[in-house]
Design a protein around this motif. Structure first.
Motif, PDB file in Angstrom:
ATOM      1  N   GLU A  31       0.819  -1.207   0.000  1.00  0.00           N
ATOM      2  CA  GLU A  31       0.000   0.000   0.000  1.00  0.00           C
ATOM      3  C   GLU A  31       0.857   1.263   0.000  1.00  0.00           C
ATOM      4  O   GLU A  31       0.697   2.131  -0.862  1.00  0.00           O
ATOM      5  CB  GLU A  31      -0.943   0.009   1.204  1.00  0.00           C
ATOM      6  CG  GLU A  31      -1.955   1.154   1.163  1.00  0.00           C
ATOM      7  CD  GLU A  31      -3.038   0.999   2.186  1.00  0.00           C
ATOM      8  OE1 GLU A  31      -4.215   1.227   1.824  1.00  0.00           O
ATOM      9  OE2 GLU A  31      -2.742   0.652   3.355  1.00  0.00           O
ATOM     10  N   LEU A  36      -0.869   0.181  -3.857  1.00  0.00           N
ATOM     11  CA  LEU A  36      -2.059  -0.667  -4.013  1.00  0.00           C
ATOM     12  C   LEU A  36      -2.867  -0.600  -2.718  1.00  0.00           C
ATOM     13  O   LEU A  36      -2.416  -1.082  -1.683  1.00  0.00           O
ATOM     14  CB  LEU A  36      -1.665  -2.114  -4.297  1.00  0.00           C
ATOM     15  CG  LEU A  36      -0.778  -2.360  -5.516  1.00  0.00           C
ATOM     16  CD1 LEU A  36      -0.461  -3.843  -5.649  1.00  0.00           C
ATOM     17  CD2 LEU A  36      -1.423  -1.836  -6.772  1.00  0.00           C
ATOM     18  N   THR A  39      -7.979  -3.197   0.486  1.00  0.00           N
ATOM     19  CA  THR A  39      -9.421  -3.041   0.258  1.00  0.00           C
ATOM     20  C   THR A  39     -10.286  -4.056   0.983  1.00  0.00           C
ATOM     21  O   THR A  39     -11.499  -3.882   1.055  1.00  0.00           O
ATOM     22  CB  THR A  39      -9.749  -3.113  -1.244  1.00  0.00           C
ATOM     23  OG1 THR A  39      -9.267  -4.358  -1.764  1.00  0.00           O
ATOM     24  CG2 THR A  39      -9.117  -1.945  -1.995  1.00  0.00           C
ATOM     25  N   GLN A  62      -5.798  -3.884  -4.010  1.00  0.00           N
ATOM     26  CA  GLN A  62      -6.460  -3.777  -5.307  1.00  0.00           C
ATOM     27  C   GLN A  62      -5.642  -2.989  -6.323  1.00  0.00           C
ATOM     28  O   GLN A  62      -5.059  -1.945  -6.017  1.00  0.00           O
ATOM     29  CB  GLN A  62      -7.824  -3.113  -5.152  1.00  0.00           C
ATOM     30  CG  GLN A  62      -8.662  -3.188  -6.399  1.00  0.00           C
ATOM     31  CD  GLN A  62     -10.095  -2.800  -6.127  1.00  0.00           C
ATOM     32  OE1 GLN A  62     -10.382  -2.039  -5.215  1.00  0.00           O
ATOM     33  NE2 GLN A  62     -11.002  -3.336  -6.916  1.00  0.00           N
ATOM     34  N   MET A  63      -5.647  -3.511  -7.545  1.00  0.00           N
ATOM     35  CA  MET A  63      -5.038  -2.824  -8.670  1.00  0.00           C
ATOM     36  C   MET A  63      -6.117  -2.021  -9.391  1.00  0.00           C
ATOM     37  O   MET A  63      -7.301  -2.203  -9.139  1.00  0.00           O
ATOM     38  CB  MET A  63      -4.358  -3.838  -9.594  1.00  0.00           C
ATOM     39  CG  MET A  63      -3.148  -4.479  -8.906  1.00  0.00           C
ATOM     40  SD  MET A  63      -2.419  -5.830  -9.837  1.00  0.00           S
ATOM     41  CE  MET A  63      -3.285  -7.222  -9.101  1.00  0.00           C
ATOM     42  N   ARG A  64      -5.707  -1.139 -10.281  1.00  0.00           N
ATOM     43  CA  ARG A  64      -6.660  -0.233 -10.938  1.00  0.00           C
ATOM     44  C   ARG A  64      -7.706  -0.954 -11.774  1.00  0.00           C
ATOM     45  O   ARG A  64      -8.786  -0.419 -11.988  1.00  0.00           O
ATOM     46  CB  ARG A  64      -5.918   0.794 -11.774  1.00  0.00           C
ATOM     47  CG  ARG A  64      -5.163   1.746 -10.891  1.00  0.00           C
ATOM     48  CD  ARG A  64      -4.590   2.880 -11.646  1.00  0.00           C
ATOM     49  NE  ARG A  64      -3.856   3.706 -10.696  1.00  0.00           N
ATOM     50  CZ  ARG A  64      -3.608   4.966 -10.872  1.00  0.00           C
ATOM     51  NH1 ARG A  64      -4.021   5.564 -11.966  1.00  0.00           N
ATOM     52  NH2 ARG A  64      -2.936   5.635  -9.973  1.00  0.00           N
ATOM     53  N   ASP A  65      -7.395  -2.152 -12.258  1.00  0.00           N
ATOM     54  CA  ASP A  65      -8.378  -2.883 -13.064  1.00  0.00           C
ATOM     55  C   ASP A  65      -9.366  -3.669 -12.202  1.00  0.00           C
ATOM     56  O   ASP A  65     -10.231  -4.365 -12.720  1.00  0.00           O
ATOM     57  CB  ASP A  65      -7.690  -3.813 -14.060  1.00  0.00           C
ATOM     58  CG  ASP A  65      -6.977  -4.998 -13.417  1.00  0.00           C
ATOM     59  OD1 ASP A  65      -6.921  -5.086 -12.165  1.00  0.00           O
ATOM     60  OD2 ASP A  65      -6.457  -5.842 -14.174  1.00  0.00           O
ATOM     61  N   GLY A  66      -9.229  -3.584 -10.875  1.00  0.00           N
ATOM     62  CA  GLY A  66     -10.134  -4.279  -9.963  1.00  0.00           C
ATOM     63  C   GLY A  66      -9.606  -5.610  -9.471  1.00  0.00           C
ATOM     64  O   GLY A  66     -10.138  -6.166  -8.507  1.00  0.00           O
ATOM     65  N   THR A  68      -6.883  -8.183  -7.623  1.00  0.00           N
ATOM     66  CA  THR A  68      -6.169  -7.987  -6.369  1.00  0.00           C
ATOM     67  C   THR A  68      -5.030  -8.981  -6.218  1.00  0.00           C
ATOM     68  O   THR A  68      -5.022 -10.054  -6.821  1.00  0.00           O
ATOM     69  CB  THR A  68      -7.111  -8.115  -5.147  1.00  0.00           C
ATOM     70  OG1 THR A  68      -7.746  -9.389  -5.174  1.00  0.00           O
ATOM     71  CG2 THR A  68      -8.161  -7.036  -5.133  1.00  0.00           C
ATOM     72  N   VAL A  97       2.417  -1.661 -15.663  1.00  0.00           N
ATOM     73  CA  VAL A  97       2.347  -0.212 -15.474  1.00  0.00           C
ATOM     74  C   VAL A  97       2.094   0.424 -16.835  1.00  0.00           C
ATOM     75  O   VAL A  97       2.158  -0.247 -17.869  1.00  0.00           O
ATOM     76  CB  VAL A  97       3.613   0.360 -14.798  1.00  0.00           C
ATOM     77  CG1 VAL A  97       3.785  -0.223 -13.397  1.00  0.00           C
ATOM     78  CG2 VAL A  97       4.864   0.118 -15.639  1.00  0.00           C
ATOM     79  N   ASP A  98       1.805   1.747 -16.829  1.00  0.00           N
ATOM     80  CA  ASP A  98       1.339   2.414 -18.049  1.00  0.00           C
ATOM     81  C   ASP A  98       2.417   2.826 -19.044  1.00  0.00           C
ATOM     82  O   ASP A  98       2.116   2.988 -20.221  1.00  0.00           O
ATOM     83  CB  ASP A  98       0.533   3.664 -17.684  1.00  0.00           C
ATOM     84  CG  ASP A  98      -0.837   3.329 -17.118  1.00  0.00           C
ATOM     85  OD1 ASP A  98      -1.354   2.247 -17.427  1.00  0.00           O
ATOM     86  OD2 ASP A  98      -1.369   4.157 -16.359  1.00  0.00           O
TER      87      ASP A  98
END
Length: 191
Positions: A31, A36, A39, A62-66, A68, A97-98
């Motif tokens: 976290e 992350l 949650t 949780q990751m951004r796409d939901g 975990t 990552v982006d």
């Protein structure tokens, strides 16, 4: 003979679970360092699937796409042992990552926190960094760099590549010295 029912469509990753030594130490890493959010927490004295008595806490990040990544703290301050028949680089989870800039930023942040980071490694289709969490679990942060055309070609060639590897393994078992120094040119992605 009747045809079996088609496979159930898998929609994506819900969670990947691993044992941790300490839930708070793990929370700080995932976290506070990786970003992350924690949650969900499950605390139980019995394993729901088996009924066995084993007090634990199960924590989810949780990751951004939901999806975990989750951990079990069994309350005994023990991390999972590495597999004795598997090199340390094999078992890992890769998180996307982006951008290459985000990968560089993550590397700098991890190193500033005292985490030893390997890479940036260019695999030809992705660029990655590798590091271990406080539990000895290997993580990879990665960014895809291959073109859509290259990715589509790899998808088309995947079954043939597995069949070729299966044949190569058979040959190696039958004549271990043969091909020992051969290097495969498949896909350019290794750990």
């Amino acid at each position: 003979m009747h045809d079996p029912a088609p496979p159930v469509p898998v929609q994506g990753l819900h969670h990947f679970a691993w044992r941790c030594r300490d839930s708070e130490e793990t929370r700080r890493f995932y976290e506070d360092l990786l970003g992350l959010p924690l949650t969900h927490v499950i605390k139980n004295d019995h394993v729901p699937s088996t009924g066995e008595y084993c007090p634990y806490v199960h924590i989810f990040f949780q990751m951004r796409d939901g999806s975990t990544i989750a951990f079990f703290d069994l309350g005994d301050d023990t991390a999972a042992l590495p597999s004795p028949n598997t090199p340390a680089w094999v078992n890992h989870i890769a998180l996307r990552v982006d951008s290459v800039d985000a990968l560089r930023d993550a590397k700098a942040r991890l190193e500033a926190a005292g985490v030893e980071v390997l890479g940036i490694t260019d695999h030809g289709i992705i660029e990655s960094i590798y590091f271990f969490d406080p539990n000895g679990f290997r993580l990879e942060l990665t960014v895809p760099t291959a073109s859509a055309e290259t990715t589509a070609r790899h998808e088309r060639e995947a079954h043939a590549a597995v069949a070729a590897w299966t044949s190569e393994k058979r040959v190696r078992r039958e004549a271990p010295a043969a091909g020992a120094n051969d290097v495969s040119d498949w896909g350019a992605m290794d750990a």
